[in-house]
Write an enzyme that holds these catalytic residues in place. Structure first.
Site, PDB file in Angstrom:
ATOM      1  N   GLY A 270       0.871  -0.842  -0.417  1.00 55.59           N
ATOM      2  CA  GLY A 270       0.213   0.054  -0.335  1.00 55.59           C
ATOM      3  C   GLY A 270       0.991   1.359  -0.050  1.00 55.59           C
ATOM      4  N   ALA A 271       1.494   1.481   1.019  1.00 49.64           N
ATOM      5  CA  ALA A 271       2.391   2.634   1.124  1.00 49.64           C
ATOM      6  C   ALA A 271       3.392   2.319   1.930  1.00 49.64           C
ATOM      7  CB  ALA A 271       2.438   4.096   1.834  1.00 49.64           C
ATOM      8  N   GLU A 307       0.921   6.521   7.170  1.00 49.19           N
ATOM      9  CA  GLU A 307       1.966   6.023   7.137  1.00 49.19           C
ATOM     10  C   GLU A 307       2.546   7.420   8.434  1.00 49.19           C
ATOM     11  OE1 GLU A 307       3.046   3.606   5.141  1.00 49.19           O
ATOM     12  OE2 GLU A 307       1.863   3.267   4.747  1.00 49.19           O
ATOM     13  N   GLU A 329       3.639  -2.563  13.735  1.00 53.42           N
ATOM     14  CA  GLU A 329       2.694  -1.922  12.729  1.00 53.42           C
ATOM     15  C   GLU A 329       1.361  -1.942  13.463  1.00 53.42           C
ATOM     16  OE1 GLU A 329       2.243  -1.040  10.101  1.00 53.42           O
ATOM     17  OE2 GLU A 329       5.074  -1.671   9.075  1.00 53.42           O
TER      18      GLU A 329
HETATM   19  N1  TRP Z   1       6.027  -0.980   6.448  1.00 51.82           N
HETATM   20  C1  TRP Z   1       4.889  -0.593   5.657  1.00 51.82           C
HETATM   21  C2  TRP Z   1       3.299  -0.107   6.046  1.00 51.82           C
HETATM   22  O1  TRP Z   1       3.089  -0.885   6.555  1.00 51.82           O
HETATM   23  C3  TRP Z   1       4.275  -1.389   4.648  1.00 51.82           C
HETATM   24  C4  TRP Z   1       5.571  -1.927   3.473  1.00 51.82           C
HETATM   25  C5  TRP Z   1       6.743  -3.073   3.959  1.00 51.82           C
HETATM   26  C6  TRP Z   1       6.185  -2.117   2.533  1.00 51.82           C
HETATM   27  N2  TRP Z   1       7.399  -3.901   2.980  1.00 51.82           N
HETATM   28  C7  TRP Z   1       6.855  -3.554   1.915  1.00 51.82           C
HETATM   29  C8  TRP Z   1       5.450  -1.801   1.819  1.00 51.82           C
HETATM   30  C9  TRP Z   1       7.070  -3.763   0.875  1.00 51.82           C
HETATM   31  C10 TRP Z   1       5.580  -1.689   0.163  1.00 51.82           C
HETATM   32  C11 TRP Z   1       7.082  -2.436  -0.393  1.00 51.82           C
HETATM   33  O2  TRP Z   1       3.109   1.576   5.869  1.00 51.82           O
HETATM   34 ZN    ZN Z   2       2.795   0.447   8.331  1.00 50.59          ZN
END
Ligand code: TRP
Ligand code: ZN
Length: 890
Positions: A270-271, A307, A329
């Site tokens: 997602g982001a 985010e 998370e």
């Molecule tokens: N840390 C990001 C979130 O939870 C998500 C994430 C983890 C991510 N690994 C990723 C996004 C790899 C893109 C690609 O917001």
């Molecule tokens: Zn996150």
């Protein structure tokens, strides 16, 4: 590149990093053939490490051009060696502090894994979480190594006019010979390398600003492809709302002068919360009412919040190691849930969360990839960005909030930040802060982090008329999960109330309590079995249990149908009121399914129709709530309740019930529909209008099942002409499933109209993939050949193949095995391109043991075929291996 058989990583093997990095100086030179990365790391030995390990750095796919230690060039073989292309080991002694420089070439244009530095169409960007930074340069790629970054980016000025990295601009942009230019950035906050980001491209920028409560002016910048500038205003407002909300709720302020969001069309998830430079999937930023549904808008708001909230819960306080992923998370999902509840209807948000947890997380926790919120072993960490780590993790935080109360939780958060700002810590540290700030012993609560599986809570109640007492008994148990045969009881907060005969909550006073007792209270279950006796109960009460979905458990209580109908009508807690209806519908649908499977005639009892009609016709109810209450549980959710999923009978029963409701209540549906249609405003995005559209389209979804020319014409017209995408999609979904002769015509008109808008084309793919029609497998095969389909774009893969394999229980599990074969083919092809996405698709086989022997065999064949592929990624290997290990029955 060769690689040895992958070894699992274990939590118990954690050791502090032997070397730390204080400063990172990166020079990135984007050239036509490749990108050159010069890294200058100012390092020192870590006094907290046991010492004398050689200096070892992580890498992946790097073409190493030079290694220099304290200004002296090292020779491969004598001074350093590279193992498996993944470790650079310096065999020369290093000092207490030293400077290590490396020069590597990487190839972003051909990076299909979308990790490290890659070309997302015209925009070049990075994704470093969890272990992508090692694909950019040699580095101790682990979150407990935190450094200050300075970055210099150099590229062709016409093709890449925008050059971004974390932090603040460091000097002016410089023009260089040959039409090139250079930008420097400096991030004053030490950070783990997974939060590093850079972006290069020709981007439009939409700018606004936010003033923090201490008066800091923050520039807010959204970078999008040219032409999309008119789709960011909603996300921009959501960001400002999130900043304000976090100040008020937690006292957290922005710690930067600029906060940028870049939207890219090729992104694995997602982001990403990179410090001060978030990178987003376009699907989580861009939204305009004619192209995005109300659900999309709410999701954008949630992800923007998520985010942003990571800046404190994740970035300033980060994870010691990747096993602690839920530390950031779970907590951040909880915070984004609180934010969404503050911005929208809290009841509807909570219902959405509970529904999603039950459908996705419970299924995961009861299947072969079940793992604790804090896993203790992994092959590929990317496989652990799961519903368990995120959503169950959030439920664990929510239980703390329930147990400690709003003020107590806040005290815990304050202490957590005071103790750990700037550190990389563990889930235990979070829990200790919560406990210490409230002077409580929360040690048993750690079990929620370490024990996998969904606890079952069996409740029973006995009313004693002469003593005027009601005794509630709760028994908890957890089935074994892979690697955890024996389970321990967990502390489970059960919010509850007792409804009297008039439907009002009675004071719930426990035996021995002096005060009258609140009408809604929390019982904390800590033992395998516990009884609670309520006194002064004048008549047999109806218990309302697990109000607000106060714990991630499966609760059962032997409510009669009358009692459930009573709760649906009167429960003061909207979640429990909704859930009573769901329990009733699940019971009915499972009975109908069994009848269908045995060839009997299915019947719909009058009391069910009456309860349904009461909600439909009650104009005083919040339409958004009514829409959720009138949505029947889905086929997946029903399937989870069966030992062997009766795929076809479930679908037949659910369809029959929906048709029956549609025909019996046709007038009411029509009346409600017209009333709501009169209030419609396609541009309006406030809660009232979102609720109105939800209920109006729910009515249409039932009416669409009626074979009536006028209604069908209305559906076609709404699909073709509605100005709001929520309305368009509601009509398209009816057409996708049904036999309307205009179906194909409308689908091609839709594609004609929206072919230029990738996020809308994704909807077009996913509607067709989730159709219950029997020709769906063939359609999906055809669509895979469509010019707009690409295995390299995750959004497309998720729309078409994800839609089919994960959201179409009926056709994916078609008894001829063609659905399985299609998904097997796709996983094999994807694995060579993008292991993260391939492994996510591979979880589609996770429920294989819940099907009949024929389907099990067909799925097994596909999994064995996948395992037989040469060069299978550790990601897909881990998922498929675990899935195949699932024991025969559970
Ligand atoms: N840390 C990001 C979130 O939870 C998500 C994430 C983890 C991510 N690994 C990723 C996004 C790899 C893109 C690609 O917001
Ligand atoms: Zn996150």
């Amino acid at each position: 590149m060769t690689s040895a058989a992958p070894q699992p990583v274990r939590l118990e093997d954690y050791a502090p990093p032997p070397y730390l990095v204080d400063e990172v100086d990166l020079s990135v030179d984007i050239q036509d053939a490749h990108t050159l990365v010069h890294a200058r790391l100012t390092m020192r030995t870590n006094s907290e490490s046991s010492g004398d390990s050689p200096l070892q750095l992580d890498g992946h796919g790097l073409e190493t051009r030079a290694v220099v230690l304290d200004g002296q060039e090292l020779r491969e073989g004598t001074d350093y060696r590279i193992e498996d292309g993944q470790s650079l080991i310096v065999t020369r002694p290093v000092g207490a502090s030293f400077v290590l420089e490396t020069v590597c070439a990487i190839d972003p244009a051909n990076n299909t894994a979308l990790e490290g530095f890659y070309a997302a169409g015209p925009i070049w960007c990075t994704q470093c979480e969890a272990q992508g930074f090692r694909r950019i340069t040699w580095y101790p790629d682990r979150p407990d190594v935190m450094a200050r970054f300075t970055v210099s980016l150099e590229a062709d000025a016409a093709r890449f006019p925008v050059l971004l990295s974390n932090g603040n601009p460091h000097g002016e942009a410089e023009s260089l010979p040959g039409g090139r230019h250079r930008m420097r950035w400096h991030d004053p906050h030490p950070k783990p390398c997974y939060l590093f980001a850079m972006v290069a491209g020709d981007l439009a920028c939409v700018e606004d600003s936010f003033v923090t409560r201490s008066g800091r002016l923050v520039a807010l910048r959204f970078f999008v492809e040219h032409g999309n500038e008119d789709q960011v205003s909603y996300a921009m407002q959501a960001l400002k709302n999130a900043m304000l909300w976090d100040e008020r709720a937690y006292g957290f302020e922005v710690d930067l002068n600029t906060y940028s969001v870049v939207a890219v069309g090729s992104f694995n998830m997602g982001a990403m919360e990179n410090k001060g430079l978030n990178i987003f999937n376009t699907s989580c930023v861009l939204a305009r009412t004619d192209q995005a549904t109300d659900g999309d808008f709410l999701y954008v708001e949630k992800v923007i919040g998520h985010e942003y909230f990571h800046n404190w819960t994740g970035n300033r306080i980060t994870c010691r190691d990747w096993f602690q992923l839920s530390l950031k998370e779970g907590l951040t999902v909880f915070r984004d849930q609180q934010f969404s509840a503050a911005m929208n209807s809290p009841a509807v948000e909570r219902i959405k969360e509970a529904r999603m947890l039950r459908v996705r997380q419970f299924a995961e926790d009861e299947g072969p990839t079940s793992h604790p919120v804090r896993p203790n072993q992994y092959m590929a960490i990317d496989n652990f960005y799961t519903a368990t780590v995120y959503e169950k993790g959030a439920e664990v935080v929510r239980m703390l909030h329930t147990m400690l109360g709003e003020a107590g939780f806040r005290r815990g958060m304050d202490l957590y930040v005071r103790r750990h700002d700037g550190q990389a810590v563990r889930c235990e540290d979070f829990l200790a802060a919560m406990a210490d700030a409230n002077d409580q012993d929360l040690s048993a609560f750690m079990g929620w982090y370490t024990q996998s599986g969904t606890p079952r809570l069996e409740a029973t109640g006995i009313y004693d008329a002469t003593a005027r007492r009601f005794t509630l008994t709760l028994r908890q148990s957890s089935a074994p999960t892979p690697g955890q045969p024996d389970k321990h009881p967990l502390p489970i907060p059960v919010r509850m109330g007792l409804l009297g005969p008039d439907g009002r909550d009675l004071p719930a006073r426990l035996e021995g309590e002096k005060e009258e007792g609140q009408t809604s209270r929390v019982l904390l279950i800590t033992q395998p079995e516990q009884s609670f006796t309520f006194t002064d109960i004048p008549a047999p009460p109806v218990p309302s249990l697990l109000r607000g979905f106060s714990a991630p458990v499966r609760l059962t209580y032997p409510w009669s149908e009358e009692e459930l109908t009573f709760l649906m009508k009167h429960d003061s807690d909207p979640f429990s009121r909704w859930d009573a209806g769901q329990v009733l519908a699940i019971r009915l649908l499972l009975t109908m399914t069994d009848t269908h499977a045995h060839g009997g005639p299915m019947e719909v009892p009058g009391h069910f129709i009456a309860a349904f009609a009461r909600i439909l016709e009650d104009e005083s109810l919040d339409p958004a709530f009514a829409a959720t209450a009138l949505s029947l549980p889905g086929e997946m959710e029903l399937g989870q309740q069966q030992r062997v999923v009766l795929v076809d009978s479930l679908h037949a029963a659910r369809t029959m019930l929906r048709r029956h409701l549609a025909e019996t209540l046709r007038d009411s549906f029509q009346r409600r529909w017209s009333q709501l249609a009169a209030q419609s405003d396609p541009q309006a995005l406030d809660g009232a209008h979102i609720g109105q559209r939800a209920l109006q389209n729910l009515c249409l979804s039932y009416l669409g099942l009626v074979e009536d020319d006028d209604i069908q014409a209305q559906v076609v017209s709404q699909a073709l002409h509605a100005a709001n995408m929520t309305d368009v999609m509601a009509a398209m979904a009816i057409l996708a499933d049904g036999q309307n002769p205009k179906r194909d015509e409308v689908f091609s008109a839709f594609h004609q109209k929206w072919g230029h808008a990738p996020l809308v084309v994704d909807k077009w793919f996913s509607l067709q993939a989730t159709s219950s029609r029997s020709d769906t497998v063939g359609q999906v095969r055809e669509l895979m050949k469509h010019a707009d389909f690409s295995m390299k774009v995750p959004n497309r893969v998720y729309a078409l193949l994800g839609g089919f394999a994960k959201n179409n229980q009926l056709q994916f599990n078609s008894a001829n095995g063609q659905g399985y074969a299609l998904v097997g083919d796709a996983i094999i092809e994807l694995d060579q391109l993008n292991p993260i996405v391939a492994a996510r698709m591979a979880t589609a086989f996770g429920r294989w043991r819940s099907f009949d022997a024929t389907r099990q065999n067909l799925m097994r064949q596909q999994m064995e075929r996948i395992l037989a592929q040469p060069r299978l990624s550790p990601n897909t290997l881990e998922i498929i291996t675990k899935t195949l290990e699932a024991p025969e029955t559970r």
